[in-house]
Scaffold this active site. Structure first.
Site, PDB file in Angstrom:
ATOM      1  N   ILE A 116       0.827  -1.206   0.000  1.00 43.13           N
ATOM      2  CA  ILE A 116       0.000   0.000   0.000  1.00 43.13           C
ATOM      3  C   ILE A 116       0.863   1.259   0.000  1.00 43.13           C
ATOM      4  O   ILE A 116       0.335   2.362   0.150  1.00 43.13           O
ATOM      5  CB  ILE A 116      -0.951   0.014   1.215  1.00 43.13           C
ATOM      6  CG1 ILE A 116      -0.161  -0.004   2.536  1.00 43.13           C
ATOM      7  CG2 ILE A 116      -1.927  -1.153   1.153  1.00 43.13           C
ATOM      8  CD1 ILE A 116      -1.025   0.179   3.786  1.00 43.13           C
ATOM      9  N   HIS A 132      -4.535  -4.131  -2.287  1.00 45.92           N
ATOM     10  CA  HIS A 132      -4.952  -3.678  -0.965  1.00 45.92           C
ATOM     11  C   HIS A 132      -5.074  -2.156  -0.885  1.00 45.92           C
ATOM     12  O   HIS A 132      -5.132  -1.595   0.206  1.00 45.92           O
ATOM     13  CB  HIS A 132      -3.986  -4.208   0.097  1.00 45.92           C
ATOM     14  CG  HIS A 132      -3.965  -5.700   0.166  1.00 45.92           C
ATOM     15  ND1 HIS A 132      -2.831  -6.422   0.491  1.00 45.92           N
ATOM     16  CD2 HIS A 132      -4.927  -6.621  -0.075  1.00 45.92           C
ATOM     17  CE1 HIS A 132      -3.103  -7.722   0.464  1.00 45.92           C
ATOM     18  NE2 HIS A 132      -4.371  -7.857   0.109  1.00 45.92           N
ATOM     19  N   CYS A 140     -13.629   8.832   0.914  1.00 47.02           N
ATOM     20  CA  CYS A 140     -14.834   8.974   1.715  1.00 47.02           C
ATOM     21  C   CYS A 140     -15.753   7.803   1.438  1.00 47.02           C
ATOM     22  O   CYS A 140     -16.090   7.530   0.281  1.00 47.02           O
ATOM     23  CB  CYS A 140     -15.542  10.290   1.394  1.00 47.02           C
ATOM     24  SG  CYS A 140     -17.098  10.510   2.298  1.00 47.02           S
ATOM     25  N   SER A 207       7.073 -11.635  -1.275  1.00 49.12           N
ATOM     26  CA  SER A 207       5.788 -11.998  -0.675  1.00 49.12           C
ATOM     27  C   SER A 207       5.896 -13.358  -0.001  1.00 49.12           C
ATOM     28  O   SER A 207       6.501 -14.288  -0.554  1.00 49.12           O
ATOM     29  CB  SER A 207       4.688 -12.047  -1.739  1.00 49.12           C
ATOM     30  OG  SER A 207       3.476 -12.522  -1.185  1.00 49.12           O
ATOM     31  N   ASN A 232      12.573 -14.328  -2.601  1.00 47.76           N
ATOM     32  CA  ASN A 232      12.223 -13.975  -1.223  1.00 47.76           C
ATOM     33  C   ASN A 232      13.351 -14.390  -0.294  1.00 47.76           C
ATOM     34  O   ASN A 232      14.115 -15.318  -0.604  1.00 47.76           O
ATOM     35  CB  ASN A 232      10.920 -14.666  -0.804  1.00 47.76           C
ATOM     36  CG  ASN A 232      10.212 -13.946   0.319  1.00 47.76           C
ATOM     37  OD1 ASN A 232      10.087 -12.727   0.316  1.00 47.76           O
ATOM     38  ND2 ASN A 232       9.755 -14.695   1.317  1.00 47.76           N
TER      39      ASN A 232
END
Length: 261
Positions: A116, A132, A140, A207, A232
């Site tokens: 994010i 995400h 709003c 991830s 990773n």
């Protein structure tokens, strides 16, 4: 086998994996990069799930609580304001920049990310599916208006009052991220699924591949015949089905693959 031999063979294995991944990427007609928190920790953004991270210090505020309770909204904003400090000044690293370069070169279709932090877009990636959402904006829930996040974080930090929506005045203003109990953005998820159904190569970077439904996307691509490369530092939930595992720094691995192209 002595330690030097072990290191030698380990280095050889990583080098071979880098070269083979570069070969697959050169030949791919529809490659997709899938990213998680591991790529952004190298920009100084902590994994909020780790001990001492924001999530370990606060209770989870679920989406329905946020919608129904002013007290829950205040707690949510307190958490998000603290987390904002951790990433607001962060800059894209070599991993983000390499992925953006591949998109500009038409080597990949785009990026699907669980993150994010917005660093892929800051690095120059154009087609980024943020599963995400993004913490760089607020939205709003009542009128769907969206705004840059920084002024509202500063307002909350100064007043400890949850800011109302500037457009509709009384709307519930929330970071444009997916909270626990909230559905992933349907259109974004459907696009990601389509990309993975049509992919011939998916490179998963940073991830753990254990958070669903997001982790199901590389799995879907593999079922449809794509090669799956996992980069990773630690084991992941899909190691058993991967065509290639590259352990270590995400940025260094991506930079090495790029050099081998």
């Amino acid at each position: 086998m002595g330690s030097n031999e072990g290191n030698f063979f380990g280095i050889n294995r990583v080098t071979s994996g880098i070269k083979l991944t570069a070969l697959w990427l050169r030949r791919a007609k529809s490659a997709v990069v899938f990213t998680g928190a591991g790529i952004s920790t190298e920009s100084g953004i902590p994994d909020f799930r780790s001990p001492g991270g924001v999530w370990s210090k606060y209770r989870t505020v679920y989406f329905d609580e946020f919608c129904e309770s002013p007290a829950a909204r205040h707690e949510y904003w307190a958490q998000k304001t603290e987390a904002h400090v951790e990433f607001a000044a962060a800059e894209p690293n070599t991993g983000h920049r390499t992925i953006a370069k591949w998109e500009a070169q038409d080597r990949i279709r785009g990026v699907i990310t669980q993150n994010i932090d917005g660093l892929h877009k800051l690095a120059g990636s154009q087609d980024v599916l943020e599963l995400h959402g993004t913490a760089r904006e607020v939205s709003c829930l009542d009128c769907n208006a969206r705004f840059p996040v920084d002024p509202f974080v500063e307002q909350f930090r100064a007043t400890s009052v949850v800011p109302p929506c500037p457009d509709c005045r009384e709307g519930r203003l929330k970071h444009a991220t997916v909270s626990f109990g909230q559905m992933l953005p349907e259109q974004t998820l459907h696009r990601a699924q389509r990309w993975c159904e049509e992919a011939d190569l998916v490179i998963s970077v940073g991830s753990s591949l254990v958070v669903y439904p997001a982790a199901g996307l590389p799995e879907l691509a593999k079922r449809r015949g794509a090669k799956l490369v996992i980069i990773n530092r630690d084991e992941t939930g899909l190691d058993a089905i991967a065509d290639m595992l590259i352990e270590g720094s995400c940025g260094e691995a991506l930079e090495a693959i790029d050099a081998a192209l």
